[in-house]
Design a protein around this motif. Structure first.
Motif, short mmCIF file in Angstrom:
data_model
loop_
_atom_site.label_atom_id
_atom_site.label_comp_id
_atom_site.label_asym_id
_atom_site.label_seq_id
_atom_site.Cartn_x
_atom_site.Cartn_y
_atom_site.Cartn_z
N UNK A 101 0.85 -1.19 0.00
CA UNK A 101 0.00 0.00 0.00
C UNK A 101 0.89 1.24 0.00
N UNK A 102 0.64 2.17 -0.92
CA UNK A 102 1.47 3.38 -1.00
C UNK A 102 1.16 4.35 0.13
N UNK A 103 2.11 5.24 0.36
CA UNK A 103 1.91 6.25 1.41
C UNK A 103 1.90 7.65 0.78
N UNK A 104 1.46 8.61 1.55
CA UNK A 104 1.51 10.01 1.10
C UNK A 104 1.69 10.90 2.33
N UNK A 105 2.03 12.16 2.07
CA UNK A 105 2.22 13.08 3.19
C UNK A 105 1.06 14.06 3.21
N UNK A 106 0.42 14.20 4.37
CA UNK A 106 -0.70 15.15 4.48
C UNK A 106 -0.39 16.15 5.59
N UNK A 107 -1.02 17.31 5.51
CA UNK A 107 -0.75 18.28 6.57
C UNK A 107 -1.57 17.90 7.81
N UNK A 108 -1.08 18.35 8.95
CA UNK A 108 -1.66 17.95 10.23
C UNK A 108 -3.18 18.17 10.28
N UNK A 109 -3.64 19.30 9.76
CA UNK A 109 -5.09 19.58 9.84
C UNK A 109 -5.92 18.57 9.04
N UNK A 110 -5.32 17.90 8.07
CA UNK A 110 -6.07 16.91 7.28
C UNK A 110 -5.80 15.48 7.72
N UNK A 111 -5.08 15.33 8.82
CA UNK A 111 -4.60 13.98 9.16
C UNK A 111 -5.56 13.18 10.04
N UNK A 112 -6.62 13.82 10.54
CA UNK A 112 -7.54 13.11 11.44
C UNK A 112 -8.09 11.85 10.77
N UNK A 113 -8.11 10.75 11.51
CA UNK A 113 -8.65 9.46 11.07
C UNK A 113 -7.80 8.74 10.03
N UNK A 114 -6.71 9.35 9.58
CA UNK A 114 -5.83 8.65 8.64
C UNK A 114 -4.95 7.67 9.43
N UNK A 115 -4.33 6.74 8.72
CA UNK A 115 -3.50 5.75 9.41
C UNK A 115 -2.02 6.04 9.16
N UNK A 161 0.58 2.40 11.79
CA UNK A 161 -0.64 1.60 11.90
C UNK A 161 -1.68 2.23 12.81
N UNK A 162 -1.32 3.32 13.49
CA UNK A 162 -2.29 3.95 14.40
C UNK A 162 -3.22 4.87 13.63
N UNK A 163 -4.50 4.76 13.93
CA UNK A 163 -5.45 5.70 13.35
C UNK A 163 -5.35 7.01 14.14
N UNK A 164 -5.20 8.12 13.44
CA UNK A 164 -4.93 9.39 14.12
C UNK A 164 -6.20 9.96 14.75
N UNK A 165 -6.11 10.19 16.06
CA UNK A 165 -7.24 10.78 16.79
C UNK A 165 -6.98 12.28 16.98
N UNK A 166 -7.98 12.97 17.49
CA UNK A 166 -7.82 14.40 17.78
C UNK A 166 -6.69 14.60 18.79
N UNK A 167 -6.55 13.65 19.73
CA UNK A 167 -5.52 13.76 20.77
C UNK A 167 -4.13 13.63 20.14
N UNK A 168 -4.06 12.74 19.13
CA UNK A 168 -2.77 12.57 18.44
C UNK A 168 -2.38 13.85 17.69
N UNK A 169 -3.37 14.56 17.16
CA UNK A 169 -3.06 15.82 16.46
C UNK A 169 -2.36 16.76 17.44
N UNK A 170 -2.86 16.77 18.67
CA UNK A 170 -2.25 17.61 19.72
C UNK A 170 -0.82 17.17 20.00
N UNK A 206 4.19 19.04 11.47
CA UNK A 206 3.02 19.57 10.75
C UNK A 206 2.68 18.76 9.51
N UNK A 207 3.55 17.84 9.11
CA UNK A 207 3.33 17.01 7.91
C UNK A 207 3.42 15.56 8.33
N UNK A 208 2.39 14.79 8.01
CA UNK A 208 2.36 13.42 8.53
C UNK A 208 2.36 12.42 7.37
N UNK A 209 3.19 11.39 7.51
CA UNK A 209 3.19 10.34 6.50
C UNK A 209 2.12 9.31 6.86
#
Ligand SMILES: Nc1nc2c(c(=O)[nH]1)N[C@H]1C(S)=C(S)[C@@H](COP(=O)(O)OP(=O)(O)OC[C@H]3O[C@@H](n4cnc5c(N)ncnc54)[C@H](O)[C@@H]3O)O[C@H]1N2
Ligand code: MOO
Length: 413
Positions: free
Chosen positions: A25-39, A159-168, A176-179
């Motif tokens: 499965x390929x990966x991509x980089x998203x900014x922190x504000x768009x990272x909620x619920x991504x893995x 493998x962790x699904x990003x929660x609001x707490x993880x954004x913090x 600010x950029x998450x793979x």
């Protein structure tokens, strides 16, 4: 692969997990504000200690234990005020016997500070003297360097699904950029001569297409994407072209209907007609969902889901969800709670039975009302809060038994 010799749910899960582990499965980089619920696709390690320095957790006075060991309300200890720490200041002072320093909440501590006394337990006698009215314990009201996280420690695992707490947490690390893994892409091919779209005029005998909507909803909630939905007649050639068309576009192809062994059930034949294909499973000892197919064409998972909506949705939730998560190196448990059955439930012979129930709260226990019905009934899953599993060696669970209810959704009572 003998359809009438269905494999167990456990074996089917092992096979689907193995297939997923082999998928890239390929990966991509998203900014922190768009990272909620991504893995998350990599381990994130702390680039610094958190906190970065020893800091006070209260507004008060930095002291050494021995200086205030006998301090009390009636016999306060006078200490010499040597410094007033300002927030953000790099403190270089070293506390000495008989000395104190004022430190605000979050402020850096002078070296040799052993405890912080809250301002409420002190009194300023004059410009240079503070009366301390209580003793302190080692480390009292202090947060030490690295207490929260130490340098190099993994704070978010792949493998962790990003929660609001993880954004913090990411923000606290200045990341600010998450793979993340790319959102797995699905195509859904709904087969059946009788199946019509929601906007079409319905003639007697025709059935509205349900599965792609309900499955699409589950996919979206999981964090996947549906890039193609198509209704196709029970026609080998048409189903084959639909599958061919979706192969390059998707990570996972769901074919709803036609998974059984009827004369016009083509899913298995269609999969087998591709050169680079494999049927891994056809037939699982589960109710609902027995005729489920796991196949692969050109390395893409093709799942033949039984047409009955309840069967399609249950098998999706069990097997396709596992695949979806595993290709993103993720694992989730279905939350279950104990509830008392309010009616008898029976197993389907030789199959692990997933019995839908509706939960309600009675005094301090949960009650589980069995929802009886056939796999074709859509209201069943719309009403259900979750399911109980009746193992295939068991015949029934009696009314009054406490069982584990696996939740399908948030509880709306
Ligand atoms: N000889 C056997 N016959 C059947 C067996 C078996 O073991 N031996 N298993 C039964 C079980 S269990 C199931 S489940 C069904 C599943 O069969 P199919 O996957 O071939 O499903 P269809 O026949 O195509 O459809 C079943 C039913 O669902 C309706 N349907 C189909 N697609 C949709 C859709 N997208 N939206 C709404 N409703 C849909 C369809 O109209 C049929 O009524 O096989 C049994 N047979
Ligand atoms: O396995 Mo079927 O899904 O019982 O109706």
């Amino acid at each position: 692969m003998d359809f009438f010799n269905a494999i167990s749910v456990k074996e089917a899960l092992q096979i689907i997990t193995k297939l997923a582990n082999d998928y890239k499965m390929d990966t991509e980089v998203v900014s922190l504000v768009d990272a909620i619920d991504r893995i998350v696709a990599m381990n994130y390690r702390a680039p610094v200690n958190l906190p970065q320095f020893n800091r006070s957790t209260v507004d008060g006075y930095a002291v050494m234990i021995q200086d205030v060991v006998d301090a009390s309300e009636t016999s306060p200890m006078p200490l010499k005020l040597v410094h007033e720490v300002i927030m953000g200041e790099v403190v270089t002072d070293v506390l000495k016997e008989g000395q104190t320093a004022y430190v605000p909440t979050g402020g850096m501590l002078p070296e040799k500070t052993e405890g912080m006394v809250m301002i409420e337990y002190t009194k300023q006698l004059d410009e240079e003297t503070i009366l301390i009215k209580k003793p302190v314990q080692e480390g009292e009201n202090i947060s030490y360097t690295g207490d929260d996280l130490s340098l190099g420690e993994v704070y978010i695992k792949a493998g962790k699904r990003i929660t609001a707490y993880d954004l913090g947490l990411f923000a606290s690390m200045g990341v600010g950029q998450i793979e993340v893994y790319k959102k797995p892409v699905f195509s859904i091919i709904s087969t059946g001569d009788e199946i019509i779209g929601i906007d079409e005029e319905q003639s007697f005998g025709q059935i509205r297409e349900i599965n792609s909507y309900a499955l699409g909803g589950l996919i979206k909630q999981l964090g996947g994407e549906v890039n193609k939905r198509k209704i196709v007649k029970d026609d080998f050639g048409k189903i084959r072209s639909a599958l061919e068309e979706t192969l390059v576009l998707s990570d996972i192809i769901l074919v709803s209907g036609g998974s059984s062994v009827g004369k016009k059930d083509y899913t298995r034949q269609v999969i087998e007609s591709f050169d680079n294909s494999q049927i891994w499973v056809h037939g699982i000892a589960i109710k609902p969902g027995r005729p489920t197919i796991f196949g692969q064409v050109e390395g893409k998972l093709v799942v033949g889901l039984p047409g009955h909506p309840a069967s399609a949705l249950v098998t999706f939730s069990l097997f396709v969800k596992r695949y979806f998560l595993t290709i993103q190196k993720s694992r989730q448990e279905v939350v279950h709670i104990k509830a008392m059955l309010t009616g008898d439930v029976y197993a389907a012979q030789g199959r692990e039975t997933y019995q839908m129930v509706r939960l309600s709260r009675k005094a301090d226990i949960w009650e589980a009302l069995p929802l009886y019905g056939k796999s074709g009934m859509m209201t069943l899953l719309a009403k259900a809060s979750g399911y109980i599993k009746i193992p295939f060696e068991k015949e029934k669970f009696e009314k009054g038994t406490f069982v584990d209810v696996y939740l399908l959704k948030d509880l709306t009572l």
